[in-house]
Design a protein around this motif. Sequence first.
Motif, mmCIF file in Angstrom:
data_model
loop_
_atom_site.group_PDB
_atom_site.id
_atom_site.type_symbol
_atom_site.label_atom_id
_atom_site.label_comp_id
_atom_site.label_asym_id
_atom_site.label_seq_id
_atom_site.Cartn_x
_atom_site.Cartn_y
_atom_site.Cartn_z
ATOM 1 N N HIS A 77 -18.568 7.031 -12.092
ATOM 2 C CA HIS A 77 -18.184 5.804 -11.583
ATOM 3 C C HIS A 77 -16.586 5.615 -11.314
ATOM 4 N N ARG A 78 -16.579 4.992 -10.026
ATOM 5 C CA ARG A 78 -14.993 5.118 -9.578
ATOM 6 C C ARG A 78 -14.284 3.913 -10.389
ATOM 7 N N VAL A 79 -13.321 4.098 -10.905
ATOM 8 C CA VAL A 79 -12.675 3.227 -11.974
ATOM 9 C C VAL A 79 -11.056 3.162 -11.448
ATOM 10 N N ASP A 80 -10.414 4.235 -10.873
ATOM 11 C CA ASP A 80 -9.258 4.046 -10.340
ATOM 12 C C ASP A 80 -8.312 3.383 -11.473
ATOM 13 N N GLU A 81 -8.218 3.852 -12.526
ATOM 14 C CA GLU A 81 -7.228 3.499 -13.539
ATOM 15 C C GLU A 81 -6.036 4.596 -13.802
ATOM 16 N N VAL A 82 -5.176 3.764 -14.210
ATOM 17 C CA VAL A 82 -3.813 4.716 -14.627
ATOM 18 C C VAL A 82 -3.430 4.445 -15.881
ATOM 19 N N ARG A 83 -3.398 5.702 -16.677
ATOM 20 C CA ARG A 83 -2.880 5.315 -17.934
ATOM 21 C C ARG A 83 -1.580 5.808 -18.237
ATOM 22 N N PHE A 84 -0.957 5.057 -19.176
ATOM 23 C CA PHE A 84 0.574 4.960 -19.420
ATOM 24 C C PHE A 84 0.765 5.453 -20.789
ATOM 25 N N HIS A 85 1.879 6.139 -21.158
ATOM 26 C CA HIS A 85 2.330 6.505 -22.332
ATOM 27 C C HIS A 85 2.593 4.850 -23.265
ATOM 28 N N PHE A 215 2.773 3.724 0.131
ATOM 29 C CA PHE A 215 3.428 3.490 -1.073
ATOM 30 C C PHE A 215 3.317 1.889 -1.809
ATOM 31 N N THR A 216 2.552 2.109 -2.825
ATOM 32 C CA THR A 216 2.157 0.860 -3.419
ATOM 33 C C THR A 216 2.454 1.132 -5.009
ATOM 34 N N SER A 217 3.515 0.710 -5.684
ATOM 35 C CA SER A 217 3.929 0.806 -7.081
ATOM 36 C C SER A 217 2.800 -0.020 -8.043
ATOM 37 N N ALA A 218 2.871 0.576 -9.181
ATOM 38 C CA ALA A 218 2.179 -0.151 -10.266
ATOM 39 C C ALA A 218 0.711 -0.742 -9.938
ATOM 40 N N PRO A 219 -0.140 0.447 -9.635
ATOM 41 C CA PRO A 219 -1.593 0.077 -8.937
ATOM 42 C C PRO A 219 -2.523 -0.612 -10.092
ATOM 43 N N MET A 220 -1.744 -0.715 -11.336
ATOM 44 C CA MET A 220 -2.517 -1.635 -12.508
ATOM 45 C C MET A 220 -2.423 -2.894 -12.490
ATOM 46 N N GLN A 250 -12.633 -3.481 -3.882
ATOM 47 C CA GLN A 250 -12.775 -2.053 -3.438
ATOM 48 C C GLN A 250 -11.317 -1.554 -3.243
ATOM 49 N N LEU A 251 -10.563 -1.190 -3.916
ATOM 50 C CA LEU A 251 -9.397 -0.546 -3.739
ATOM 51 C C LEU A 251 -9.008 0.800 -4.619
ATOM 52 N N ASP A 252 -9.195 1.854 -3.733
ATOM 53 C CA ASP A 252 -9.171 3.221 -4.145
ATOM 54 C C ASP A 252 -7.768 3.837 -4.388
ATOM 55 N N VAL A 253 -7.365 4.250 -5.604
ATOM 56 C CA VAL A 253 -6.190 4.830 -5.669
ATOM 57 C C VAL A 253 -6.432 6.161 -5.492
ATOM 58 N N VAL A 254 -5.882 6.655 -4.234
ATOM 59 C CA VAL A 254 -5.855 7.910 -3.853
ATOM 60 C C VAL A 254 -4.950 8.833 -4.259
ATOM 61 N N ARG A 255 -3.820 8.837 -4.797
ATOM 62 C CA ARG A 255 -2.960 9.663 -5.598
ATOM 63 C C ARG A 255 -1.773 9.010 -6.020
ATOM 64 N N LEU A 256 -1.088 9.690 -7.224
ATOM 65 C CA LEU A 256 0.148 9.021 -7.570
ATOM 66 C C LEU A 256 1.009 9.796 -6.913
ATOM 67 N N LYS A 257 2.213 9.322 -6.319
ATOM 68 C CA LYS A 257 3.265 10.131 -5.731
ATOM 69 C C LYS A 257 4.029 10.843 -6.986
ATOM 70 N N LEU A 270 -2.836 3.748 -1.683
ATOM 71 C CA LEU A 270 -4.382 3.174 -1.839
ATOM 72 C C LEU A 270 -5.013 3.107 -0.503
ATOM 73 N N GLU A 271 -6.210 3.119 -0.647
ATOM 74 C CA GLU A 271 -7.314 3.019 0.363
ATOM 75 C C GLU A 271 -8.005 1.666 0.178
ATOM 76 N N PHE A 272 -7.965 0.888 1.099
ATOM 77 C CA PHE A 272 -8.744 -0.359 1.348
ATOM 78 C C PHE A 272 -10.189 0.067 2.193
ATOM 79 N N ARG A 273 -11.286 -0.284 1.527
ATOM 80 C CA ARG A 273 -12.553 -0.219 2.267
ATOM 81 C C ARG A 273 -13.511 -1.779 1.788
ATOM 82 N N THR A 274 -13.717 -2.448 2.613
ATOM 83 C CA THR A 274 -14.058 -3.520 2.562
ATOM 84 C C THR A 274 -13.481 -4.337 1.421
#
Length: 544
Positions: A77-85, A215-220, A250-257, A270-274
């Motif tokens: 399942h697509r979750v697009d989550e970022v884990r932080f220390h 560039f979109t910082s802090a996607p969480m 519907q907000l996909d985190v493509v990659r972290l810089k 980020l990629e937006f689809r609908t």
Amino acid sequence: MAADIRDVTNQPPLLVDHNTVTSDLALVDAVTRHASPDVVADLAALGAQASSAEAREHGLLANQNEPVLTPYDRYGHRVDEVRFHPSWHWLMKRGVGHGLAATPWTSDSPHPHVRRAAGFFAWSPTEPGHGCPISMTYAAVPALRVDDAIAKEWTPRLASTSYDFGLRPAADKRGALAGMGMTEKQGGSDVRANVTTATPTSVDGEYTLAGHKWFTSAPMNDVFLVLAQAPGGLTCFLVPRVLADGSRNQLDVVRLKDKLGNRSNASSELEFRTTWAQRLGDEGRGVRTIIEMVAATRLDCVLGSASLMRRALAEASWHVAHRSAFGGLLADKPLMQNVVADLAVESEAATALAIRLAAAVDRADDPHEAALRRIALPLAKFWVCKRTPAMVAEALECLGGNGYVEESAMPLLFRESPLNSIWEGSGNVNALDVLRALSREPEVLEAWITEVGLAQGEDPRLDRAVHAVLEQLADSTTLEVGARRLAGQMAACLQGALLVRFAPAEVADAFCASRLGSGYGGTFGTLPVGTDLAAIVRRATPLG
């Protein structure tokens, strides 16, 4: 012999427990000047925590353990989550808890923005990366006010002092954080080149977005302000991370810089689809709507760079006060005194200007303050942020080889030092914005002349520098090619006027002689003979 080898001598103690608020005399003076001693006292607990060994350790750990993107869960399942220390969360909890996010916009304090600016200045260099989501949350509120209903819904959440991490409906959280997505890969600072599209739905004010944000910082974060092309032109939109029914937008985190610095902070594509969005302001008015957010983040760029200067200066002055070489303390060597004093002058000038700008936000209803803020923000953003990398590099050199190792935290500061000059408009963008303001809003030049004029007659070098600016402005044919020189001169005059009026005489004299006079060598440590170097260094050295 083995016991002798293990003995450690002539190494400075760790710089901790010096209180980044109350031991910073330049900051205390600026806050007292523009607010009151009560604000300093209110921030003392923040300063104590920021200078603790625990905070220093968390700052290093947050940078050593970078965020990790999880695009899919174990089932696909697509979750697009970022884990932080955990150290990131420790820092965020305290930064938000000290009221450094959007709290000033709902505060009944007489000086909420000066208080917040001083707190951000004293806290953020503990670990600069986590200042990004805090800064964007602070900056979002002025833009939200273009729509009363949206502002009433979101401002209390963003102004909360509770850090509540996780992807849940914002209505179910104790506090929320905001981000923004303006730039795209084909345009960068030229946001009018954006190609992300916004298609109206059947519900008034609601749209679906399609496109890619570079560039979109802090996607969480919980909500984002983004620019997209609606039928009526470039428009600002509010994009929640989680929808009201609990489903994820519907907000996909493509990659972290993979960035030079700011590594604890998850900057993403980020990629937006609908993607569901609410319109914020009128169609075609996106830049005008989001410009107040840009202004607020530019203030934080100035504060962030000034705070990096201060942290670097503290480390350098502390080191030379405790390290001996060639028969005596480094702090007593005339040439080292010149270097550290020069760094201190740079830091105090940046601090004075940054807090002055925050005071203008507190007095935004005053026409002079509003006009001064309009011109002084791009001036300071250009000048202070541009001066920071060279200043931090020189401070690092004061520690010698010790400053080049990660444990000293100086490499962290150095990697961070170019960032604020790029974020929210590079040097050229801000220098050209100065020209734009001067050509379209005549009141801004009057505000600048009035502000520097408060020190008229106090130092002939400052008077000559102001006159040189006015002469340059008189020649419209060379303004664009000379925009950087003009912006630097105008910013230095503002700094000089503040120091001449309020700083100790030796600090103001050193600034005017080196930044406004002739013969400045272009590197730090070239203050003229006769400068009271020892007094300047004493003022800047943290109290152990």
